[in-house]
Write a protein that holds these residues in place. Sequence first.
Motif, PDB file in Angstrom:
ATOM      1  N   TRP A  11       0.843  -1.194   0.000  1.00  0.00           N
ATOM      2  CA  TRP A  11       0.000   0.000   0.000  1.00  0.00           C
ATOM      3  C   TRP A  11       0.879   1.246   0.000  1.00  0.00           C
ATOM      4  CZ3 TRP A  11      -5.458   0.244   0.500  1.00  0.00           C
ATOM      5  CH2 TRP A  11      -6.078  -0.991   0.559  1.00  0.00           C
ATOM      6  N   VAL A  12       0.383   2.292  -0.642  1.00  0.00           N
ATOM      7  CA  VAL A  12       1.027   3.596  -0.623  1.00  0.00           C
ATOM      8  C   VAL A  12       0.300   4.418   0.439  1.00  0.00           C
ATOM      9  CG1 VAL A  12       1.506   5.695  -1.931  1.00  0.00           C
ATOM     10  CG2 VAL A  12       1.595   3.469  -3.067  1.00  0.00           C
ATOM     11  N   VAL A  13       1.064   4.955   1.373  1.00  0.00           N
ATOM     12  CA  VAL A  13       0.498   5.749   2.465  1.00  0.00           C
ATOM     13  C   VAL A  13       1.006   7.179   2.318  1.00  0.00           C
ATOM     14  CG1 VAL A  13       0.337   6.014   4.967  1.00  0.00           C
ATOM     15  CG2 VAL A  13       0.525   3.719   3.965  1.00  0.00           C
ATOM     16  N   ASP A  14       0.110   8.084   1.955  1.00  0.00           N
ATOM     17  CA  ASP A  14       0.460   9.501   1.854  1.00  0.00           C
ATOM     18  C   ASP A  14      -0.028  10.199   3.109  1.00  0.00           C
ATOM     19  OD1 ASP A  14       1.669   9.487  -0.704  1.00  0.00           O
ATOM     20  OD2 ASP A  14      -0.298   9.477  -1.654  1.00  0.00           O
ATOM     21  N   PHE A  15       0.875  10.967   3.717  1.00  0.00           N
ATOM     22  CA  PHE A  15       0.496  11.711   4.912  1.00  0.00           C
ATOM     23  C   PHE A  15       1.271  13.011   4.951  1.00  0.00           C
ATOM     24  CE2 PHE A  15       4.144   9.206   6.124  1.00  0.00           C
ATOM     25  CZ  PHE A  15       4.843   9.936   7.071  1.00  0.00           C
ATOM     26  N   ARG A  16       0.884  13.871   5.854  1.00  0.00           N
ATOM     27  CA  ARG A  16       1.578  15.134   6.037  1.00  0.00           C
ATOM     28  C   ARG A  16       2.180  15.150   7.430  1.00  0.00           C
ATOM     29  NH1 ARG A  16       1.110  18.054   1.801  1.00  0.00           N
ATOM     30  NH2 ARG A  16       1.653  20.086   2.611  1.00  0.00           N
ATOM     31  N   TYR A  17       3.430  15.541   7.504  1.00  0.00           N
ATOM     32  CA  TYR A  17       4.135  15.674   8.777  1.00  0.00           C
ATOM     33  C   TYR A  17       4.589  17.116   8.904  1.00  0.00           C
ATOM     34  CZ  TYR A  17       7.670  15.268  12.379  1.00  0.00           C
ATOM     35  OH  TYR A  17       8.416  15.459  13.513  1.00  0.00           O
ATOM     36  N   GLU A  18       4.067  17.794   9.902  1.00  0.00           N
ATOM     37  CA  GLU A  18       4.342  19.215  10.095  1.00  0.00           C
ATOM     38  C   GLU A  18       4.132  19.993   8.805  1.00  0.00           C
ATOM     39  OE1 GLU A  18       8.212  19.451  11.984  1.00  0.00           O
ATOM     40  OE2 GLU A  18       7.329  18.949  13.931  1.00  0.00           O
ATOM     41  N   GLY A  19       3.070  19.642   8.087  1.00  0.00           N
ATOM     42  CA  GLY A  19       2.686  20.344   6.863  1.00  0.00           C
ATOM     43  C   GLY A  19       3.392  19.897   5.604  1.00  0.00           C
ATOM     44  N   LYS A  20       4.371  19.014   5.719  1.00  0.00           N
ATOM     45  CA  LYS A  20       5.127  18.562   4.543  1.00  0.00           C
ATOM     46  C   LYS A  20       4.652  17.183   4.112  1.00  0.00           C
ATOM     47  CE  LYS A  20       9.222  21.145   5.850  1.00  0.00           C
ATOM     48  NZ  LYS A  20       8.976  21.618   7.197  1.00  0.00           N
ATOM     49  N   ALA A  21       4.517  17.004   2.809  1.00  0.00           N
ATOM     50  CA  ALA A  21       4.055  15.733   2.250  1.00  0.00           C
ATOM     51  C   ALA A  21       5.087  14.636   2.465  1.00  0.00           C
ATOM     52  CB  ALA A  21       3.756  15.889   0.766  1.00  0.00           C
ATOM     53  N   ARG A  22       4.627  13.478   2.875  1.00  0.00           N
ATOM     54  CA  ARG A  22       5.479  12.306   3.077  1.00  0.00           C
ATOM     55  C   ARG A  22       4.776  11.095   2.487  1.00  0.00           C
ATOM     56  NH1 ARG A  22       8.810  15.655   3.842  1.00  0.00           N
ATOM     57  NH2 ARG A  22       9.762  16.183   5.817  1.00  0.00           N
TER      58      ARG A  22
END
Length: 81
Positions: A11-22
Amino acid sequence: MAEFFKTSTIWVVDFRYEGKARRWFKAFGPNDDVQAHMSATLHDLYGKRAWLVEVRKATEEEELEYLRGEEPKNVYCPTGR
């Protein structure tokens, strides 16, 4: 361990960490609730600093790159590490 990979899906997990895309690539079993698991994991690791954007099954090309260890390199590092 090998049995898990025979029945798992990448699976591809897209998330934001402190506003930055990860983005992470993670393997899950066929009956796993990926959305709930990743929401809980991000909360446990980062608290309110991270939030889940999207989870989706990896494309065939993304899965092959992941299995060969060729996932995208860190684009923020000029050396590509």
